[in-house]
Design a protein around this motif. Sequence first.
Motif, short mmCIF file in Angstrom:
data_model
loop_
_atom_site.label_atom_id
_atom_site.label_comp_id
_atom_site.label_asym_id
_atom_site.label_seq_id
_atom_site.Cartn_x
_atom_site.Cartn_y
_atom_site.Cartn_z
N MET A 55 0.84 -1.20 0.00
CA MET A 55 0.00 0.00 0.00
C MET A 55 0.87 1.25 0.00
O MET A 55 1.95 1.28 0.60
CB MET A 55 -0.87 0.05 1.26
N SER A 56 0.35 2.29 -0.62
CA SER A 56 0.95 3.60 -0.44
C SER A 56 0.72 4.06 0.99
O SER A 56 -0.17 3.56 1.69
CB SER A 56 0.33 4.60 -1.42
N ASP A 57 1.52 5.03 1.44
CA ASP A 57 1.30 5.57 2.78
C ASP A 57 -0.09 6.16 2.90
O ASP A 57 -0.73 6.07 3.96
CB ASP A 57 2.36 6.64 3.08
N PHE A 58 -0.57 6.76 1.83
CA PHE A 58 -1.91 7.36 1.85
C PHE A 58 -2.98 6.29 2.12
O PHE A 58 -3.87 6.47 2.96
CB PHE A 58 -2.18 8.06 0.51
N ALA B 192 5.50 -3.43 8.69
CA ALA B 192 4.87 -2.11 8.82
C ALA B 192 5.76 -1.10 9.55
O ALA B 192 5.29 -0.01 9.87
CB ALA B 192 3.54 -2.26 9.57
N TYR B 193 7.03 -1.40 9.76
CA TYR B 193 7.83 -0.55 10.66
C TYR B 193 8.04 0.86 10.11
O TYR B 193 8.30 1.80 10.86
CB TYR B 193 9.16 -1.21 10.98
N ARG B 194 7.90 1.04 8.80
CA ARG B 194 8.11 2.38 8.23
C ARG B 194 6.86 3.25 8.27
O ARG B 194 6.92 4.43 7.94
CB ARG B 194 8.56 2.26 6.77
N ARG B 195 5.75 2.70 8.66
CA ARG B 195 4.50 3.45 8.62
C ARG B 195 4.45 4.50 9.73
O ARG B 195 4.99 4.31 10.83
CB ARG B 195 3.31 2.49 8.75
N LEU C 154 1.08 0.58 16.89
CA LEU C 154 0.71 -0.78 16.47
C LEU C 154 1.10 -1.79 17.55
O LEU C 154 2.25 -1.85 17.98
CB LEU C 154 1.41 -1.13 15.15
N HIS C 155 0.12 -2.60 17.97
CA HIS C 155 0.35 -3.66 18.95
C HIS C 155 -0.15 -4.96 18.34
O HIS C 155 -1.32 -5.07 17.96
CB HIS C 155 -0.41 -3.36 20.24
#
Length: 794
Positions: free
Chosen positions: A677-680, A707-710, A716-717
């Motif tokens: 996915m895009s960040d958007f 997802a660490y760059r989001r 996030l848990h």
Amino acid sequence: MSVDTQQAPPRLDTDELRTLDAHWRAANYLAVGQIYLMANPLLTEPLRPEHVKPRLLGHWGTSPGLNLVYTHLNRVIKARDLNALCVWGPGHGGPAVLANSWLEGSYSETYPDVTRDAAGMARLFKQFSFPGGVPSHVAPETPGSIHEGGELGYALSHAYGAALDNPDLLVACVIGDGEAETGPLAASWHSNKFLDPVHDGAVLPILHLNGYKIANPAVLARLPEPELDELLRGYGHDPIQVTGDDPDAVHHTLAEAFDTALDRIAALQRAAREEGATERPRWPVIVLRTPKGWTGPAEVDGLPVAGTWRAHQVPLAAVRDNPEHLRELEAWLRSYRPEELFDADGRPRPDVLACVPDGTRRLGATPHANGGLLLRDLPLPDLDTYAVPVDKPGATRHEPTRVLGDLLQDVMAATAGRRDFRLVGPDETASNRLQAVYEATGKAWQARTLQVDEHLDRHGRVMEILSEHTCQGWLEGYLLTGRHGLFSCYEAFAHIVDSMVNQHIKWLRVTRRLPWRAPIASLNYLLTSHVWRQDHNGFSHQDPGFVDHILNKSPEAVRVYFPPDANTLLSVADHALRSRDYVNVVVAGKQPCFDWITMDQARVHCARGAGVWEWAGTEDGTREPDVVLACAGDVPTQEVLAAAQLLRRHLPDLAVRVVNVVDIARLMPAGEHPHGMSDFEYDGLFTTDKPVVFAYHGYPWLIHRLAYRRTGHRHLHVRGYKEIGTTTTPFDMVVRNDLDRYRLVMDVIDRVPGLAVRAAGVRQRMEDARLRHHDWIRTHGTDLPEVADWFWGG
């Protein structure tokens, strides 16, 4: 049968012997040239250090034996007009297979800049194991190859996979004596119990024993001939032994061995196809014993080389710096008399090419080694035929894999005439609820049967053997030669083929960059009997980590799906079976699970890969959610929905969004994976600043890694499998790993600002439920009624 190279009557006339030997010498010359030279390919001037590569890479030891086999395969293919493929197990023999491909012309047809003349020979030599060139193994770049060979153990299973449903194909398979020591190879000898002489082709194993591996003697090479004969006969083969170090004698006896083997194969196939014979054939196997590094330097620096382990790689290692080594290399190359083999322009002379077959009969030009050229679309039926009705979410249950089994039954029926679809698995087809396929075809089996046996069929297309390696090898060989298939396996034991799938993914990644390689059908895994429903088998059967392994690999080639119910499984399976050049991993349960969405909804949801289930949350569209409950996998989805229901009941003012993820790669950034996915998109789905409690099927750390760059990663848990397992109840498995509904509600209370105080009583009730569960299962041996009888009521 043992052939004495000193006494066997000649089967070749003088001209045949001369031309076979010329071809073999030419291939040996080219193999040595690839390892050493970057200039002066025809030795038109004295050899100088600058003609030699600065880094010497490659493997000489197995090459002369492989060249001998290639030469004699050419002879019988041409004489008998055979449709043949060869699997080269000793992947270190890359110089030999490249040399023969260049000699026969298939290499120049594939790579027009490597012409069949002096200039092309120079390119052939320089590119080998050279920056910007080709690997030292029999790699995807090699015409005629379906087998990389860098990792040993899989040649024979690949060969049998290629022969399945190819009745007119001869698959020769060269097995090196190092490879013969591996577990996967040892199991794959039993493939002959599954080869149907009516509908399948023939496999001719050629066990090449040259005495040594890298630095140690080879086990089978040191067995006395009678003992090795007994071993191969025990596997169900009739061995033909060829031993010797005199070229003329070996040419005669190897020719006799090939003729004998092919006559037997023809007779066995004729008996089954025309005379109705049903006894399991005893197929021939050729055992070829030749010296390691044959025709190379006998001695280097006072130490024996030819016939020893020292010939394995580069016999003369200091050619640029040691004048004596340079002199010995030139003498070695000239010993093949290249002026007799190539004309002044570097083209092979007629004697060299006399044994080479024409067109697609050449081993480097067979379309079976470029299976995408032969591939036909799979006739997949309309999914609506198999869809389960869903009037409202969570009102009914089905076993997803049983529903898929009905579809696979019809795929089997639709391909009955063309025979290009197989289901493989380690004795688990019925266990994994796919037994409907037996209505269309049985289990392939050529060995003895008993009255109590079920679904065994000499012509069956379900392949079961309790060797995941062999299943994988069969399917890879089948796909690489232009057919379709599915591998069904218990989730925990897919790890057994970790290394094999590595090699296949590498193969796919390379072939995507070769325009002449046509796309093949994807390698599809169905992983079921998964971690959350292995409560009866216990800890040993609980491991969801195969997907972690897969997602470390080339993003362009790997896909991982977690369909949460029967309809989404149908949609994902349909997509996977239609796809090309991927490894698709589908994780789905076989136990009854709730039906959440309709078939039409499933198509849209699976195409999207991840989306909001509005019916499950409590958003009203006027504000952002207070918390996101996300899930991937069937059991995590049920626990998230149960948690959402508890939150709706106990905290009705809380705005909860429920997100289901089917395609796990959607969590990755778009620049890291084609499905990312895009960040958007990601921020719109998961928000940038609200807590996300993610219930995941496998190890929770994977979701963090993806997802660490989001932007919202710090919110996030993830709950998932924490390597805590045993024999227990189904719900206790999720409780032990903190994936249960009560723990998820507690996680929400702990992470939504203000809830820790306001909802302290709710949190206490959730903790009490977990304690009550603990006591209940130890008293009753079953899950709490409120869990066992739970259903989605909105």
